[in-house]
Design a protein around this motif. Structure first.
Motif, PDB file in Angstrom:
ATOM      1  N   GLU A   1      -1.578 -10.411 -30.376  1.00  0.00           N
ATOM      2  CA  GLU A   1      -0.415  -9.960 -29.607  1.00  0.00           C
ATOM      3  C   GLU A   1       0.560 -11.091 -29.328  1.00  0.00           C
ATOM      4  O   GLU A   1       1.537 -10.888 -28.601  1.00  0.00           O
ATOM      5  CB  GLU A   1      -0.885  -9.349 -28.285  1.00  0.00           C
ATOM      6  N   GLN A   2       0.299 -12.272 -29.877  1.00  0.00           N
ATOM      7  CA  GLN A   2       1.146 -13.427 -29.608  1.00  0.00           C
ATOM      8  C   GLN A   2       1.862 -13.881 -30.872  1.00  0.00           C
ATOM      9  O   GLN A   2       1.350 -13.736 -31.985  1.00  0.00           O
ATOM     10  CB  GLN A   2       0.298 -14.593 -29.065  1.00  0.00           C
TER      11      GLN A   2
ATOM     12  N   GLN B   1      -6.492 -12.361 -27.682  1.00  0.00           N
ATOM     13  CA  GLN B   1      -5.067 -12.121 -27.453  1.00  0.00           C
ATOM     14  C   GLN B   1      -4.186 -12.606 -28.604  1.00  0.00           C
ATOM     15  O   GLN B   1      -2.978 -12.386 -28.590  1.00  0.00           O
ATOM     16  CB  GLN B   1      -4.621 -12.811 -26.163  1.00  0.00           C
TER      17      GLN B   1
END
Length: 473
Positions: free
Chosen positions: A172-173, A169
């Motif tokens: 996307e951070q 992830q």
């Protein structure tokens, strides 16, 4: 390369330039697509402009991964070649030597270069998935650095588990979101290590000061316990709010800063609050005098920093000689590259500098005799130190900014009683203690062919020229 350009040009005909290339992988082909001036962007839609920006970010990450890979390989070779005996404290270790070469080559401070080398080593040992994500443009450098920072000094198995938990992830951070996620995962998987790192950080608490680009300075208490830091901030904020309610027209930040100054200077709290409320901010007056001329004599500012310049004629000679040496070393490097003989380039560069130094030795000695600034002893007199500090206000290592009045005044050629390594401005230069050790390390070399002109040659076969009158930036 021409075939690739032709292929890409053919592919682009009849369609929008960035159609189907939103997720084009980084590398040489994407570099071709991104090439061209601002005029190539004029015909793109706003959607395509955003895609170009994103593609450029992916390409940047790929290039940064290559930079770190090169640093990691250099570190691996130097560490492998280092002998297993007890290192001499007077010289740099293989790792420290790489740090200083990186600092000089990339124009970084030693601290920033050490951080870069450490990140390179971690990506190529402990964090392989993070390295691959950076190479693929899925992560940028700040996010890769966040993963490295928050897994540093953790057990190998914990580091692998943390990386596996966050890597999917991470692209996307934001950096802040990723850091919060990392802290939660590390706290869950290694609470003992988190507490230990916290104690170690608090043990290193300190007060720091540094100058800003606006001519002001920042003062900070670093690595306090979180409860103590918040308590101090809340106390000062509460008093600042009270002063605002009493009619103080300054901003809350200004009042807090002024109040902290009073308290740190030792003013008791009630008197500090009254002083902050009643004080008036004086306007900044323009400088009363013009800048010193090139022929000004050595002087010292109120802060103890040299402010004068060296004579114009000396600076001109040094500049001309610097250009000649730079051109000569560029020729040596280009010839070695064409011959495929870059290994050992540092030795050929050192030989070339010595040859050029010998050619100007008579003129330099004549200049030295005419100036009559030699000293028979080892330690230079105070007046000579001021002249040298005025000529070089900071350490003469290319990327160092330590003030020269806090450096060793080093004999470029070792001092000897027979006069070969003389004590005079022609053979002295300020070196901080770390870069003094760099100069003494194997395969490092420092030359001063003319007064104030310094030539560094590194073990990797790069050179750096430092001229007189180098100013702090």
């Amino acid at each position: 390369m021409n075939a690739e350009i032709a292929e890409l040009t053919a592919t682009m005909r009849g369609r929008g330039e960035w159609e189907h290339r939103r997720f084009f992988p980084p590398g040489p082909k994407l570099a071709i697509c991104l090439s061209g001036g601002d005029g190539t962007l004029a015909g793109l839609s706003e959607t395509e402009l955003i895609e170009v920006a994103a593609a450029a970010r992916r390409q940047t990450a790929w290039a940064q991964a290559r930079e770190l890979a090169a640093i990691a390989e250099l570190t691996r070779r130097r560490t492998r070649d280092e002998r297993d005996d007890h290192p001499d404290y007077r010289v740099l270790s293989a790792h420290e030597s790489v740090v200083e070469e990186v600092a000089a080559a990339l124009t970084l401070t030693s601290e920033s270069a050490a951080t870069q080398v450490h990140l390179a080593e971690r990506l190529h040992t402990d964090l392989p998935e993070t390295r691959r994500a950076l190479e693929a443009g899925l992560l940028d450098l700040p996010r890769a650095r966040a993963i490295s920072d928050l897994t540093d000094h953790l057990p190998e198995d914990v580091t692998a588990s943390v990386e596996e938990a966050v890597i999917e992830q991470a692209s996307e951070q934001t950096t802040g979101q990723l850091r919060r996620r990392l802290r939660r995962v590390v706290q869950r998987l290694a609470p003992e290590q988190v507490e230990r790192r916290k104690r170690e950080a608090i043990a290193g608490r300190r007060l720091e000061v540094w100058e800003t680009q606006d001519g002001t300075a920042d003062l900070a208490l670093c690595d306090l316990a979180a409860t103590d830091a918040h308590a101090i901030h809340n106390k000062i904020t509460a008093i600042a709010h009270s002063l605002r309610q009493d009619g103080d027209v300054r901003s809350l930040d200004q009042i807090r800063a002024d109040l902290a100054q009073q308290l740190l200077r030792g003013t008791p709290l009630p008197e500090a609050a009254r002083a902050v409320f009643t004080e008036q901010v004086e306007p900044i007056a323009p400088p009363a005098t013009s800048p010193p001329s090139l022929t000004a004599t050595a002087a010292v500012s109120a802060e103890g920093a040299p402010t004068a310049s060296v004579p114009l004629e000396c600076r001109d000679t040094a500049d001309v000689l610097a250009d000649v040496i730079g051109a000569r070393l560029a020729q040596v490097t280009e010839y070695a590259r064409k011959q495929g003989r870059l290994d050992g380039l540092d030795a050929r560069l050192r030989h070339s500098v010595r040859e050029l130094q010998d050619q100007v030795a008579a003129a330099r000695d004549a200049h030295c005799e005419a100036a009559d600034h030699r000293h028979t002893g080892y330690r230079p007199p105070a007046a000579m130190r001021k002249v040298i500090e005025a000529r070089h206000p900071v350490c003469v290592f290319p990327s160092c900014n330590r003030r020269s009045d806090r450096c060793d005044l080093d004999h470029t050629s070792p001092w000897s009683q027979d006069g070969q390594g003389r004590t005079c401005p022609c053979n002295l230069a300020p070196l901080c203690r770390r870069h003094h050790r760099s100069k003494q390390s194997p395969r490092w070399a420092l030359y001063q062919p003319w007064s104030g002109l310094l030539i560094w040659v590194t073990p990797a076969g790069t050179w750096h020229i430092v001229r007189p009158e180098r100013r702090r930036e």
